[in-house]
Motif scaffolding. Structure first.
Motif, PDB file in Angstrom:
ATOM      1  N   UNK B 178      -6.009  48.965  14.214  1.00  0.00           N
ATOM      2  CA  UNK B 178      -5.922  50.182  13.409  1.00  0.00           C
ATOM      3  C   UNK B 178      -7.273  50.574  12.839  1.00  0.00           C
ATOM      4  N   UNK B 179      -8.156  49.580  12.713  1.00  0.00           N
ATOM      5  CA  UNK B 179      -9.521  49.940  12.331  1.00  0.00           C
ATOM      6  C   UNK B 179     -10.179  50.713  13.467  1.00  0.00           C
ATOM      7  N   UNK B 180      -9.878  50.300  14.716  1.00  0.00           N
ATOM      8  CA  UNK B 180     -10.431  51.036  15.854  1.00  0.00           C
ATOM      9  C   UNK B 180      -9.918  52.474  15.839  1.00  0.00           C
ATOM     10  N   UNK B 182      -9.556  54.202  13.397  1.00  0.00           N
ATOM     11  CA  UNK B 182     -10.261  54.947  12.365  1.00  0.00           C
ATOM     12  C   UNK B 182     -11.701  55.242  12.752  1.00  0.00           C
ATOM     13  N   UNK B 183     -12.071  54.995  14.014  1.00  0.00           N
ATOM     14  CA  UNK B 183     -13.427  55.284  14.462  1.00  0.00           C
ATOM     15  C   UNK B 183     -13.726  56.776  14.279  1.00  0.00           C
ATOM     16  N   UNK B 184     -14.823  57.109  13.621  1.00  0.00           N
ATOM     17  CA  UNK B 184     -15.148  58.528  13.470  1.00  0.00           C
ATOM     18  C   UNK B 184     -15.295  59.195  14.836  1.00  0.00           C
ATOM     19  N   UNK B 188      -7.851  58.187  16.604  1.00  0.00           N
ATOM     20  CA  UNK B 188      -6.951  59.282  16.249  1.00  0.00           C
ATOM     21  C   UNK B 188      -6.841  59.430  14.730  1.00  0.00           C
ATOM     22  N   UNK B 189      -7.095  58.362  13.978  1.00  0.00           N
ATOM     23  CA  UNK B 189      -7.041  58.436  12.522  1.00  0.00           C
ATOM     24  C   UNK B 189      -8.428  58.610  11.913  1.00  0.00           C
ATOM     25  N   UNK B 191     -12.197  60.068  10.774  1.00  0.00           N
ATOM     26  CA  UNK B 191     -12.655  61.326  10.193  1.00  0.00           C
ATOM     27  C   UNK B 191     -13.257  62.229  11.264  1.00  0.00           C
ATOM     28  N   UNK B 192     -12.897  63.496  11.192  1.00  0.00           N
ATOM     29  CA  UNK B 192     -13.487  64.463  12.102  1.00  0.00           C
ATOM     30  C   UNK B 192     -12.809  64.563  13.449  1.00  0.00           C
ATOM     31  N   UNK B 194      -9.841  65.292  14.291  1.00  0.00           N
ATOM     32  CA  UNK B 194      -8.948  66.438  14.477  1.00  0.00           C
ATOM     33  C   UNK B 194      -9.720  67.735  14.705  1.00  0.00           C
ATOM     34  N   UNK B 195     -11.029  67.722  14.475  1.00  0.00           N
ATOM     35  CA  UNK B 195     -11.824  68.914  14.751  1.00  0.00           C
ATOM     36  C   UNK B 195     -12.124  69.058  16.231  1.00  0.00           C
ATOM     37  N   UNK B 208      -5.504  58.365  24.208  1.00  0.00           N
ATOM     38  CA  UNK B 208      -6.825  58.123  24.814  1.00  0.00           C
ATOM     39  C   UNK B 208      -7.896  57.747  23.793  1.00  0.00           C
ATOM     40  N   UNK B 209      -7.489  57.321  22.594  1.00  0.00           N
ATOM     41  CA  UNK B 209      -8.527  57.036  21.607  1.00  0.00           C
ATOM     42  C   UNK B 209      -8.998  55.579  21.706  1.00  0.00           C
TER      43      UNK B 209
END
Lengths: 168, 261, 364
Positions: B178-180, B182-184, B188-189, B191-192, B194-195, B208-209
Motif C-alpha cells: 500500500x505504500x507502493x 502511494x507513489x507520487x 493509484x493512491x 498525490x497527483x 488523479x491529474x 496498472x499502478x
C-alpha cells in the motif's frame, strides 16, 4: 559524387557525424522501447481474480447495524441504517489493513496504525486520510441485493447517490 | 621414512595432483604467492595486504561476513527450494514440513536467521566504511554500489517474508504494497495521480499502478506469491551476484582495503 | 521490595513515552559526541555493558517485558543494538586514540602499519577462515535454539492485533505516524538511498581517509551518526518494543491491551489558521485554504538554504563545498531535519498536516 577529403568512405566529416548520432539515437530509442516492453511484460492483460459482483441475499434478512457476514469472503460490510443500506469496504484507507468492528464502542478500529471510523465509514481518529470506501448497491429482479465492487465512491459528497444507498 | 610421509610424497608426484595444484604447501614466500595467484577464489585478494587492513579491529570482518552470509543464504535457499511450492495450497504446509518432515529440520531456521544477520552485518559494514572514511576518493563509486547492495539485501529479506504465507507475511506485504500505491504519480493512491488523465480516462489506475506491478494483481494472491518467489530466488540474487562481483573488483582496483594515504 | 520494583517500572514506562524517549536519545547523542573522550576508555564501556545486562536480567523477570523481549522475531534487534553500541564504541575509541597520537605528532594506528605488507596467505585467509567457522557455529546454534517465526496461516479477513513490517523497516513504520505513506514510504526512503550515495560526492574533507578519527571529521560523523543511530536504530527500537496494538505507545513493562484507547484529535495548519486564529470557516478555494502551509513549506525548502548561510557554520560549509554541492547537501539536510521537526510538532501541537489537500491526496 565522392568528395576530395574522404575519397574512400563517401562521407565527409559533417555527414559522418550526423549519421553517427542518428545511428546511436535510433539504437537508444529501440533499446529503450524494448526495455519498456519488458517492463510491460510484468503487467498481465488478463487477471484471474474473483468476480467483483456478488449477491448478498434478501434485504429483509438484515437487521439495523453492521453486518459482517460478507467480511471474510468479499471484504464488505453491509450496514443498515435509518437512511438505507450501504456497502462499506473493509480496507482501511491508510495502509490497507482490515479494521475490526467494535460493537460496544460503535466504531471500526484499525489495528495497524489506530485509525477509527464511524458506522458511516467516516474517519474520525488516527492517520486515515479518507472515509472507508463505499460500493455500489442495488436490488436485482429476484429481490436480492447485488453489490458491485468495481464501482466505488471515495468522497463523502456522494454518499446519498442512489447507486450507493439502497432505500428500504 | 614413515610410510604415511612416503604415500604423501607419492601422491604429490602423481599427474592428477600436479594437474590440480601448481605449487607446494604455502609455507614460503614463493608458494604463498602462488597459492593466492593460481586460485580463482583466492585471487580476489592481492598477494600481499596492508598490515593495518588485515586487522579485525579495523575491518570488523563485516563485509566478509555479509558475503559469507550471502553464500549461506544461497546454499540453504537452494536446499529449501527442493520442498517448497509457491502456491496458496501448499506454501504454508511446506514450511511446516521443512521443520517436521525432513531430516536436519533447522535449514529454514538458519535461512531465516541468516537473513536477519545479513541485514545487521551489511549495516555494520556500511557503518565501518563510513567511520574509516573509506568512501572518499577514489572509492566514491564503490560506496554507491555498496548502498545499492544494502538496499537489495533488505529487498531480498522483504520478498522472502511473504513466502511462508502466514499472517506475519501477508500483513507485512499489505502494508508494504500500500505504500507502493502511494507513489507520487505512479500509485493509484499517490498525490497527483488523479491529474494524469486523458478526458475521463485515468492513465494510472488500480490495474496498472506501482502496487499492481508489485503484487501482479490488485490484491495479494497466488500471482503475488509467485512473483515474490521469483524475485526472491532468482531475480534479486542474480543482480546481487553481479553487483558483488563489481564491488569486489572495485575494491581491488581502487587500491585494496583502505588505509591512510 | 515489590513497591520499589513496581515504582521503578512505572518511572521507566513513563520515561519511555515517545516524546521523552526521543528527546533523551537526541540529547544523549549530542553528549556522547561532545564528551566522547570520557567514555572511550574500556572502563566506562565495561560498566555500561554490565549495568545494561543487569538491568536486562532484572527486566526479564517482568512478564510483560519478557513477552516482547524474547519473541523470536525480536532477538535480532538485541544483536543489532548491542552490535551497533559495541562497534560505535570501538570506532570512536580508536578514533580518539588516533587523534591523541596525531596531536602528539606520531602516526596513527593505521598509518603506523600501512606501509608494512603481509602475505595474504596465511595472514588474511586464515582470519577469514576462523571468522567463517565461528560464524557458522553461531548460526547453527541460533537455528537449533530458536525456531524461525511462523504464525497462523494467512487470512486476509483478520488483521492481527499488531501488524508490523519486518523489524528493519520499523523505523519507517514509526514515521507513518507523522507522515502520509507517500512521504514515509516512498519519498523518504528515496531520499535516504540517494543521500547515502551522494555522501562521497558532498564530503570534500580530504582528511580521515582510511583511518579512524573523530577530530578530523567531527561534523560528518555527528550528522551521519544522527541519521543512523538516532533516526534509524533508535526508532526501530521504539517501534519494536514500545509500539503495541493499534500502534499505540506502551511502556516496556506495560501490558499490551488491545482495547487501549488514546484520543487522537489532530488538526491541520489550515484549521489552526482559519478557524482558531481568524475565527472564520475554511475557504473553499484549495490554494487559499492551504496558503499558510504552502508558504511555510516553500520557506523551509526554498528560502532557508540561503538564510542559513548567515550562520557561520553553514557559511563555512558553503565555502568548502561550493554552490552545487552545498545545495544538494542542504536539501538532504533539511529533509532529514524535517523528521524531528514534524515529530515535535505532532507531540507539541497535535499537528496533523502542514499542507492538507486530500482532494489530490497531497498531504505533508
Amino acid at each position: 559524387m565522392t568528395s576530395n577529403d574522404t575519397p574512400d568512405s563517401g562521407l565527409n566529416r559533417k555527414e559522418f557525424i550526423s549519421w553517427f548520432w542518428l545511428g546511436w539515437i535510433t539504437f537508444s530509442v529501440v533499446a529503450g522501447a524494448f526495455a519498456t516492453l519488458i517492463g510491460r511484460f510484468l503487467f498481465p492483460n488478463v487477471l484471474f481474480e474473483k468476480p467483483t459482483r456478488f449477491r448478498a441475499g434478501d434485504p429483509e434478512s438484515y437487521s439495523l447495524g453492521v453486518d459482517e457476514r460478507y467480511k471474510d469472503s468479499q471484504s464488505v460490510w453491509i450496514v443498515k441504517s435509518s437512511e438505507g443500506m450501504y456497502a462499506l469496504s473493509t480496507v482501511c484507507t491508510h495502509l490497507g489493513c482490515t479494521p475490526n468492528w467494535l460493537n460496544n464502542e460503535g466504531k471500526f478500529k484499525c489495528p495497524c496504525h489506530g485509525s477509527g471510523f464511524r458506522t458511516t465509514g467516516l474517519n474520525f481518529e488516527g492517520p486515515a486520510p479518507r472515509p472507508l470506501e463505499r460500493f455500489s448497491i442495488a436490488v436485482d429482479t429476484t429481490g436480492n441485493i447485488v453489490i458491485d465492487k468495481s464501482k466505488k465512491i471515495r468522497s463523502q459528497d456522494q454518499w446519498n447517490d442512489p447507486d450507493f444507498m439502497l432505500k428500504v | 621414512m614413515n610410510p604415511l610421509r612416503q604415500l604423501w610424497n607419492y601422491i604429490r608426484k602423481t599427474q592428477i595432483w600436479k594437474s590440480i595444484f601448481r605449487h607446494n604447501y604455502p609455507d614460503n614466500p614463493r608458494d604463498q604467492s602462488l597459492a593466492v595467484l593460481t586460485n580463482v577464489f583466492l585471487h580476489l585478494h592481492p598477494v600481499k595486504t596492508r598490515k593495518s587492513g588485515v586487522r579485525m579491529s579495523f575491518t570488523w570482518c563485516m563485509g566478509g561476513l555479509t558475503f559469507f552470509l550471502f553464500l549461506i543464504e544461497s546454499v540453504t535457499g537452494i536446499l529449501l527450494m527442493f520442498y517448497y511450492r509457491p502456491t496458496l495450497e501448499f506454501a504454508y504446509n511446506d514450511i511446516i514440513a521443512l521443520r517436521e518432515h525432513v531430516p536436519l529440520g533447522i535449514l529454514r531456521e538458519i535461512h531465516r536467521w541468516g537473513a536477519h544477520a545479513m541485514v545487521i552485518t551489511v549495516w555494520l559494514h556500511m557503518f565501518r566504511v563510513f567511520m574509516t572514511g573509506s568512501y572518499k576518493p577514489p572509492r566514491e563509486f564503490n560506496w554507491a554500489i555498496g548502498v545499492i547492495l544494502l538496499v537489495l539485501t533488505m529487498l531480498l529479506s522483504f520478498t522472502g517474508y511473504l513466502l511462508p504465507w502466514d499472517q506475519l507475511a501477508i500483513w507485512a506485504i499489505a502494508v508494504g504494497s500500500n505504500m507502493a500505491a502511494a507513489t507520487p504519480l505512479g500509485g493509484v493512491e499517490g498525490p497527483g495521480t488523479m491529474l494524469l488523465k486523458i478526458g475521463d480516462v485515468s492513465l494510472v489506475h488500480s490495474g496498472n499502478d506501482a502496487k499492481f506491478g508489485l503484487l501482479a494483481g490488485r490484491f495479494i494472491g497466488e500471482a503475488t506469491l509467485l512473483r515474490f518467489y521469483v524475485l526472491h530466488c532468482i531475480a534479486i540474487p542474480f543482480v546481487v551476484t553481479l553487483l558483488i562481483a563489481l564491488h569486489f573488483w572495485r575494491v581491488r582496483k581502487d587500491g585494496g582495503i583502505s588505509g591512510p594515504l | 521490595m515489590d513497591w520499589l520494583n513496581e515504582s521503578i517500572k512505572e518511572v521507566i514506562n513513563f520515561l519511555s513515552n515517545p516524546v521523552i524517549y526521543f528527546t533523551v536519545v537526541v540529547i544523549a547523542w549530542w553528549w556522547l559526541m561532545k564528551f566522547h573522550r570520557v567514555w572511550v576508555q574500556p572502563k566506562p564501556m565495561k560498566i555500561a555493558l554490565i549495568a545494561s545486562l543487569v538491568f536486562l536480567v532484572w527486566a526479564l523477570f517482568d512478564p510483560n517485558f519478557n513477552k516482547e523481549a524474547t519473541k523470536p522475531d525480536n532477538i535480532p534487534i538485541w544483536l543489532m543494538s548491542y552490535g551497533v553500541a559495541f562497534f560505535f564504541w570501538l570506532s570512536i575509541s580508536r578514533g580518539a586514540k588516533n587523534d591523541e597520537l596525531m596531536a602528539a605528532g606520531e602516526p596513527n594506528l593505521e598509518k603506523a602499519e600501512s606501509d608494512k605488507k603481509v602475505y595474504t596467505w596465511p595472514d588474511l585467509v586464515y582470519s577469514e577462515l576462523i571468522c567463517i567457522v565461528a560464524f557458522t557455529a553461531f548460526m547453527v546454534l541460533w537455528g537449533i535454539v530458536f525456531d524461525a517465526p511462523l504464525e497462523d496461516p494467512a487470512n486476509s479477513g483478520v488483521t492481527p492485533a499488531v501488524a508490523k513490517a519486518p523489524w528493519y523497516f520499523l523505523g519507517l513504520q514509526e514515521l507513518l505516524v507523522y507522515y502520509d505513506p507517500w512521504i514515509a514510504g516512498v519519498v523518504l526512503p528515496g531520499f535516504i538511498v540517494v543521500g547515502l550515495i551522494a555522501i562521497p560526492y558532498m564530503d570534500t574533507n580530504p582528511k580521515g581517509n582510511g583511518y579512524y578519527t573523530v577530530k578530523d571529521r567531527f561534523d560528518e560523523i555527528w550528522l551521519f551518526g544522527f541519521g543512523f543511530v538516532v533516526l534509524w536504530i533508535a526508532l526501530i527500537f521504539l517501534g519494536t518494543f514500545m509500539r503495541g496494538p493499534g500502534w499505540n505507545f506502551f511502556g516496556p513493562f506495560e501490558y499490551w491491551d488491545t482495547h487501549k484507547v488514546v484520543p487522537m484529535n489532530n488538526v491541520n495548519v489550515s484549521e489552526i489558521f482559519w478557524i482558531k486564529i481568524l475565527g472564520v470557516g475554511l475557504p473553499s478555494n484549495i490554494l487559499l485554504r492551504e496558503i499558510v502551509g504552502l508558504v511555510l513549506v516553500s520557506f523551509y525548502m526554498g528560502a532557508l538554504p540561503k538564510l542559513l548561510l548567515k550562520i557561520a557554520k553553514f557559511k563555512a560549509i558553503y565555502e568548502k563545498m561550493g554552490f552545487v554541492r552545498y545545495y544538494i547537501f542542504i536539501v538532504m539536510f533539511l529533509v532529514m531535519a524535517s523528521l524531528p521537526i514534524k515529530m515535535y510538532l505532532r507531540w507539541g501541537f497535535d499537528l496533523k498536516y502542514i499542507i492538507s489537500i486530500p482532494e489530490f491526496m497531497f498531504n505533508i
